[in-house]
Design an enzyme around this catalytic site. Structure first.
Site, PDB file in Angstrom:
ATOM      1  CG  ASP A 108      -0.095   2.804  -8.451  1.00  0.00           C
ATOM      2  OD1 ASP A 108       0.128   1.422  -8.668  1.00  0.00           O
ATOM      3  OD2 ASP A 108       0.359   3.212  -7.468  1.00  0.00           O
ATOM      4  CG  ASP A 110       0.201  -1.406  -3.417  1.00  0.00           C
ATOM      5  OD1 ASP A 110       0.092  -2.153  -2.488  1.00  0.00           O
ATOM      6  OD2 ASP A 110      -0.190  -2.104  -4.720  1.00  0.00           O
ATOM      7  CG  ASP A 143       2.296   5.809  -5.350  1.00  0.00           C
ATOM      8  OD1 ASP A 143       2.152   4.962  -6.076  1.00  0.00           O
ATOM      9  OD2 ASP A 143       2.962   5.543  -4.350  1.00  0.00           O
TER      10      ASP A 143
HETATM   11 MG   LIG Z   1       2.173   2.831  -6.492  1.00  0.00          MG
END
Ligand SMILES: [Mg+2]
Length: 244
Positions: free
Chosen positions: A13, A15, A186
């Protein structure tokens, strides 16, 4: 090249995982060393490295240009070893949602090719209003859309595509097939990615810890992820075995 690297497929991923979150999506800072590091790792992994993001492909390419394998828009569009494809056509209800969201003051509306993201980081008191608007549109779209509740963002995207599907699709491609998949994410949108690699007996790593997550391992921050990637790279060029 480390033997382990020859057997690993790395899904990342962006961000909150590779780069720190910013108040607005276009304010993120990509450390200078990160794009070349990812390109080197992709080469060391025989092409078995893919970015998997909610951002549109064009946005990903602006931040980290030129990688061969990238999934954007939560798996709604992807480039696999240089060939770009999209899973679905545009959905008209998304235009109505974007128009409605633009009327909410204090909300940053991000129109993507296959979705609408409404960011309320600057005005958390508007979260309920944003969610209500998103729910109305999702209900009106006859199961063609789904709602994603992220970090200070509510997003509406086509149903039937997610990051887990993107990872599974990549794992069927020659550069990835038969390798040990690792996914690092995240946010709630990464949970289906964690479950996808768990199903494939791979490794799921969540930035911020594993509490309440399908991920089996945790890393503390995007900085820790970048440090780990540097270690993988150093061990690859040093020819040492990588400890997972
Ligand atoms: Mg993310």
């Amino acid at each position: 090249m480390a033997e382990f690297n020859r057997r690993m497929a790395l899904f990342l991923d962006i961000d909150g995982t590779l780069i720190d979150l910013a108040p607005k999506p276009d304010l993120v800072v990509v450390p200078d060393f990160l794009p070349p590091l990812l390109h080197d790792l992709a080469t060391e992994l025989g092409g078995a490295l893919a970015l998997v993001s909610g951002r549109a492909l064009t946005e990903i390419d602006r931040l980290i240009p030129g990688l061969d394998s990238v999934a954007g828009s939560h798996g709604g569009e992807w480039r696999l070893q240089g060939v770009t494809k999209a899973a679905i056509a545009a959905i008209p209800e998304l235009d109505a949602l974007a128009a409605g969201a633009e009327t909410l003051p204090g909300i940053l509306v991000e129109r993507k090719p296959m979705g609408v993201a409404m960011h309320y980081r600057d005005n958390p008191q508007l979260a309920g209003q944003v969610r209500a608007l998103a729910r109305r549109i999702v209900e009106s779209a006859d199961q063609a859309l789904r709602l994603i509740d992220g970090k200070s963002v509510v997003e509406v995207v086509p149903a039937g595509t997610d990051k887990g599907g993107a990872i599974t699709r990549f794992m069927d491609a020659p550069a990835f097939a038969g390798r040990f998949p690792i996914y690092v994410g995240d946010d709630v949108t990464d949970e289906c990615g964690f479950r996808a690699v768990n199903r494939l007996d791979g490794l799921s790593i969540r930035v911020g810890g594993t509490k309440g997550s399908a991920a089996t391992r945790g890393l503390s921050s995007p900085r820790a992820v970048r440090r780990w990637l540097k270690t993988l790279h150093q061990q690859a060029i040093g020819g040492n075995h990588v400890q997972s």
